[in-house]
Design an enzyme around this catalytic site. Structure first.
Site, short mmCIF file in Angstrom:
data_model
loop_
_atom_site.label_atom_id
_atom_site.label_comp_id
_atom_site.label_asym_id
_atom_site.label_seq_id
_atom_site.Cartn_x
_atom_site.Cartn_y
_atom_site.Cartn_z
N LYS A 40 0.86 -1.21 0.00
CA LYS A 40 0.00 0.00 0.00
C LYS A 40 0.89 1.25 0.00
O LYS A 40 1.96 1.22 -0.60
CB LYS A 40 -0.98 -0.05 1.17
CG LYS A 40 -1.79 -1.37 1.17
CD LYS A 40 -2.94 -1.38 2.12
CE LYS A 40 -3.66 -2.73 2.02
NZ LYS A 40 -4.83 -2.80 2.88
N GLY A 87 -7.20 -4.61 7.41
CA GLY A 87 -6.56 -3.67 8.34
C GLY A 87 -7.26 -3.57 9.68
O GLY A 87 -7.00 -2.66 10.46
#
Ligand code: 13P
Length: 272
Positions: free
Chosen positions: A25, A191
């Site tokens: 990411k 996450g």
């Protein structure tokens, strides 16, 4: 702990070689990226790649640096990207094309990640065009699908995932589908530290495979690799990876740490 469970050999019952991918990411500048990839290369030995394929997906600014390390040391980790534009070139400020990624020896490109679907409004149509661009340049798209918590609570998860799948791959030939990677990433597990149970993840991955059988036939379904993503960690990887329809993992947070990611790659060794 090590090796008590019968390890899945060379890619499970159907002979699919699992793909463990690290999606970094928007983390690691190119200096940190070099350190991380060097540590990862050191943490894995040649034998580790016999049973799984490994890819890392750094930010665009790191790709060249990571590519140089992988090539210089002949490390068998595939280079991946996190996204691309669907056009090859043109007036698209800030975008990066699949053509450019191919020049950097990128092998896998994530398309349709839920963060892009949610934050950049990517539709299945856009994801489809991006996957086509990736294929045009002889790379493999990792096509992400997954439901939100509201959709799951409303009992819509299977329909949402089936619609994303058919829309994102609409018009693709069966032979192409056989070589693709689909990542099932339930949005609520990304996450959050919350993971789908191995049974739930298996259930959805089996659902994806059966939709592929309906739409493209059994050879496409047998070849397609399906990753699970969403808070995959060294501790939960063994149970997830031994599910028959799960052919690898798309790992976010835990892939930033070379030691943790190496343990996920080597999940077979840590099976209970
Ligand atoms: P986490 O592993 O941090 O939950 O992220 C999953 C993901 O989105 C990988 O693409």
């Amino acid at each position: 702990m090590r090796g008590k469970r019968k390890a899945r050999d060379d890619g499970g019952a159907a002979g699919r070689r699992p793909l463990i991918s690290g999606n970094w990411k928007m983390n690691h500048n190119h200096f940190e990226a070099i350190q991380t990839i060097q540590k990862l290369a050191y943490a894995l030995n040649r034998d580790d790649y016999r049973h799984v394929e490994v890819s890392v997906h750094p930010p665009f600014t790191d790709l060249r640096s990571v590519q140089t390390v992988l090539q210089a040391d002949d490390v068998p980790i595939a280079l991946g990207a996190q996204d691309c534009h669907f056009e090859d070139k043109g007036a698209f400020t800030g975008e990066v094309s699949a053509a450019m990624l191919a020049k950097l020896d990128v092998s896998y490109v994530i398309v349709g990640h839920s963060e892009r679907r949610a934050l950049s409004g990517e539709t299945d149509e856009v994801v489809n065009a991006k996957a086509q661009a990736v294929l045009r340049h002889n790379m493999v798209p990792i096509v992400c699908v997954g439901e939100t918590i509201e959709q799951r609570r409303a009992g819509q998860a299977r329909d949402v995932v089936a619609t994303q799948l058919s829309g994102s791959l609409d018009g693709f030939d069966a032979a192409v589908v056989a070589g693709l990677v689909v990542a099932y990433e339930p949005v609520w597990a990304i996450g959050t530290g919350e993971t789908a149970t191995p049974a739930d993840a298996q259930d959805m991955c089996a659902h994806i495979r059966s939709r592929v059988t309906e739409l493209w036939g059994s050879a496409a379904a047998a070849g397609l690799r399906i990753q699970y993503g969403g808070s995959v960690k060294p501790s939960n990887a063994p149970d997830l990876m031994e599910q028959p329809d799960i052919d690898g993992a798309l790992v976010g947070g835990a892939s930033l740490d070379a030691t943790d990611f190496a343990r996920i790659v080597n999940h077979r060794l840590y099976a209970a």
